[in-house]
Design a protein around this motif. Structure first.
Motif, PDB file in Angstrom:
ATOM      1  N   MET A  53       0.708  -1.021  -0.022  1.00 28.06           N
ATOM      2  CA  MET A  53       0.144   0.182   0.369  1.00 28.06           C
ATOM      3  C   MET A  53       1.483   1.463  -0.241  1.00 28.06           C
ATOM      4  O   MET A  53       1.881   1.609   0.694  1.00 28.06           O
ATOM      5  CB  MET A  53      -1.241  -0.256   1.565  1.00 28.06           C
ATOM      6  CG  MET A  53      -1.535  -1.495   1.378  1.00 28.06           C
ATOM      7  SD  MET A  53      -3.129  -1.231  -0.384  1.00 28.06           S
ATOM      8  CE  MET A  53      -3.805   0.226   0.081  1.00 28.06           C
ATOM      9  N   HIS A  60      -5.144  11.869   4.258  1.00 26.20           N
ATOM     10  CA  HIS A  60      -5.857  10.376   4.871  1.00 26.20           C
ATOM     11  C   HIS A  60      -6.072  10.217   5.898  1.00 26.20           C
ATOM     12  O   HIS A  60      -6.118   9.749   6.478  1.00 26.20           O
ATOM     13  CB  HIS A  60      -5.110   9.978   4.002  1.00 26.20           C
ATOM     14  CG  HIS A  60      -5.763   8.287   3.467  1.00 26.20           C
ATOM     15  ND1 HIS A  60      -4.952   7.561   2.644  1.00 26.20           N
ATOM     16  CD2 HIS A  60      -6.102   7.345   4.514  1.00 26.20           C
ATOM     17  CE1 HIS A  60      -5.911   6.160   3.004  1.00 26.20           C
ATOM     18  NE2 HIS A  60      -6.385   6.230   3.845  1.00 26.20           N
ATOM     19  N   GLU A 124     -13.059   2.235   4.047  1.00 21.54           N
ATOM     20  CA  GLU A 124     -12.126   2.764   3.471  1.00 21.54           C
ATOM     21  C   GLU A 124     -12.312   4.499   2.856  1.00 21.54           C
ATOM     22  O   GLU A 124     -12.602   5.353   2.200  1.00 21.54           O
ATOM     23  CB  GLU A 124     -11.454   1.862   1.677  1.00 21.54           C
ATOM     24  CG  GLU A 124     -11.817   0.089   2.345  1.00 21.54           C
ATOM     25  CD  GLU A 124     -10.303  -0.081   2.990  1.00 21.54           C
ATOM     26  OE1 GLU A 124      -9.187   1.261   3.404  1.00 21.54           O
ATOM     27  OE2 GLU A 124     -10.230  -1.175   2.882  1.00 21.54           O
ATOM     28  N   ALA A 126      -9.827   6.775   0.518  1.00 25.70           N
ATOM     29  CA  ALA A 126      -8.986   6.647  -0.994  1.00 25.70           C
ATOM     30  C   ALA A 126      -8.686   7.883  -0.885  1.00 25.70           C
ATOM     31  O   ALA A 126      -9.701   8.582  -1.116  1.00 25.70           O
ATOM     32  CB  ALA A 126      -9.953   5.950  -2.120  1.00 25.70           C
ATOM     33  N   SER A 128      -4.782   8.117  -3.465  1.00 22.99           N
ATOM     34  CA  SER A 128      -3.692   7.417  -4.304  1.00 22.99           C
ATOM     35  C   SER A 128      -4.362   6.280  -4.088  1.00 22.99           C
ATOM     36  O   SER A 128      -4.848   5.358  -5.671  1.00 22.99           O
ATOM     37  CB  SER A 128      -3.063   8.048  -4.222  1.00 22.99           C
ATOM     38  OG  SER A 128      -2.021   6.828  -2.853  1.00 22.99           O
ATOM     39  N   SER A 129      -4.981   5.980  -3.592  1.00 25.76           N
ATOM     40  CA  SER A 129      -5.184   4.194  -3.887  1.00 25.76           C
ATOM     41  C   SER A 129      -6.699   3.669  -4.039  1.00 25.76           C
ATOM     42  O   SER A 129      -7.635   3.168  -4.279  1.00 25.76           O
ATOM     43  CB  SER A 129      -5.365   3.251  -2.269  1.00 25.76           C
ATOM     44  OG  SER A 129      -6.110   3.917  -1.279  1.00 25.76           O
ATOM     45  N   TYR A 132      -7.827   1.112  -6.616  1.00 24.41           N
ATOM     46  CA  TYR A 132      -7.735  -0.611  -6.078  1.00 24.41           C
ATOM     47  C   TYR A 132      -8.702  -0.620  -4.990  1.00 24.41           C
ATOM     48  O   TYR A 132      -9.312  -1.289  -4.607  1.00 24.41           O
ATOM     49  CB  TYR A 132      -6.073   0.149  -5.031  1.00 24.41           C
ATOM     50  CG  TYR A 132      -5.942  -1.445  -4.548  1.00 24.41           C
ATOM     51  CD1 TYR A 132      -5.914  -2.515  -4.752  1.00 24.41           C
ATOM     52  CD2 TYR A 132      -5.752  -1.237  -3.268  1.00 24.41           C
ATOM     53  CE1 TYR A 132      -5.673  -4.068  -4.493  1.00 24.41           C
ATOM     54  CE2 TYR A 132      -6.117  -2.095  -2.214  1.00 24.41           C
ATOM     55  CZ  TYR A 132      -5.991  -3.353  -2.649  1.00 24.41           C
ATOM     56  OH  TYR A 132      -4.876  -4.473  -1.517  1.00 24.41           O
ATOM     57  N   ASP A 133      -9.161   0.419  -3.705  1.00 25.56           N
ATOM     58  CA  ASP A 133      -9.862   0.117  -3.002  1.00 25.56           C
ATOM     59  C   ASP A 133     -11.390   0.067  -3.778  1.00 25.56           C
ATOM     60  O   ASP A 133     -12.194  -0.668  -3.138  1.00 25.56           O
ATOM     61  CB  ASP A 133     -10.322   1.675  -2.092  1.00 25.56           C
ATOM     62  CG  ASP A 133      -8.788   1.520  -1.496  1.00 25.56           C
ATOM     63  OD1 ASP A 133      -8.461   0.690  -1.065  1.00 25.56           O
ATOM     64  OD2 ASP A 133      -8.670   3.081  -0.639  1.00 25.56           O
TER      65      ASP A 133
END
Length: 206
Positions: A53, A60, A124, A126, A128-129, A132-133
């Motif tokens: 990750m 965040h 979650e 989020a 930058s993820s 993916y999340d």
């Protein structure tokens, strides 16, 4: 005259394609116990693969901590809150949601991670993820039977609430506007306004 020599064909044994070995949660635990993975490694186990990750930026981390404070006060003794801690979805999948509202059973969680039947809401945050999340983690929460999941999109300043888990993903999703109230379906009596989840005053530059 040179006689031609006939060479008998050789029988070549077929070589099987190499097989990928999926790690189990037990393998994952042993790697941590042996020091191969440490608390500094931000990794989670998804379908038998270790996923690294990205580090959390200030927005965040700030939102996770802020939302944790709100939820702890709001939940009281009705449920426990896990912050960036593992949950066990299957033999091959052990993610670390940013936050997870789980049934209160502190004694059991000293011996094991919360399992799908324990998890009420997976959350979650989020940045930058986001992809993916949304595409990897949300479907796995749904397939495991987690009744509700929230996806906070830091950059877009939205929160999407997923309900109706199935093997193919969540059947229902709703993205909240700033003025809307989030009423949790899996936690009786829990409701928040959008501003409590993603306060504009605290994160004006997100």
């Amino acid at each position: 005259m040179i006689e031609s020599i006939e060479i008998a064909p050789t029988t070549m044994s077929r070589v099987d394609e190499p097989k990928r070995r999926r790690l189990t949660v037990d393998d994952f635990a042993k790697m941590c116990e042996a020091g191969i993975l440490t608390s500094d490694d931000r990794v989670e186990l998804i379908d038998g693969e270790l996923i690294e990750m990205p580090p959390m930026g200030p927005p965040h981390a700030g939102i996770v901590n802020h939302l944790a404070k709100v939820l702890i006060l709001r939940l009281g003794d009705e449920a426990d809150l896990r912050v960036q801690s593992s949950v066990l979805l299957s033999r091959f999948t052990q993610p670390e949601p940013d936050l997870a509202i789980v049934r209160p059973d502190s004694a059991a969680y000293m011996l094991r991670h919360p399992q799908p039947a324990d998890i009420l809401v997976a959350i979650e945050v989020a940045d930058s993820s986001l992809r993916y999340d949304r595409q990897e983690k949300m479907p796995r929460y749904a397939a495991a039977g987690v009744p509700e999941a929230w996806l906070v999109d830091v950059r877009a300043r939205t929160i999407t609430v997923y309900t109706g888990p199935s093997a193919d993903g969540y059947e229902t999703s709703r993205t909240l506007a700033w003025t809307e109230e989030l009423v949790a379906t899996a936690v009786p009596g829990l409701s928040l306004v959008f501003e409590e989840i993603l306060p504009e005053a605290l994160f004006p530059a997100v």
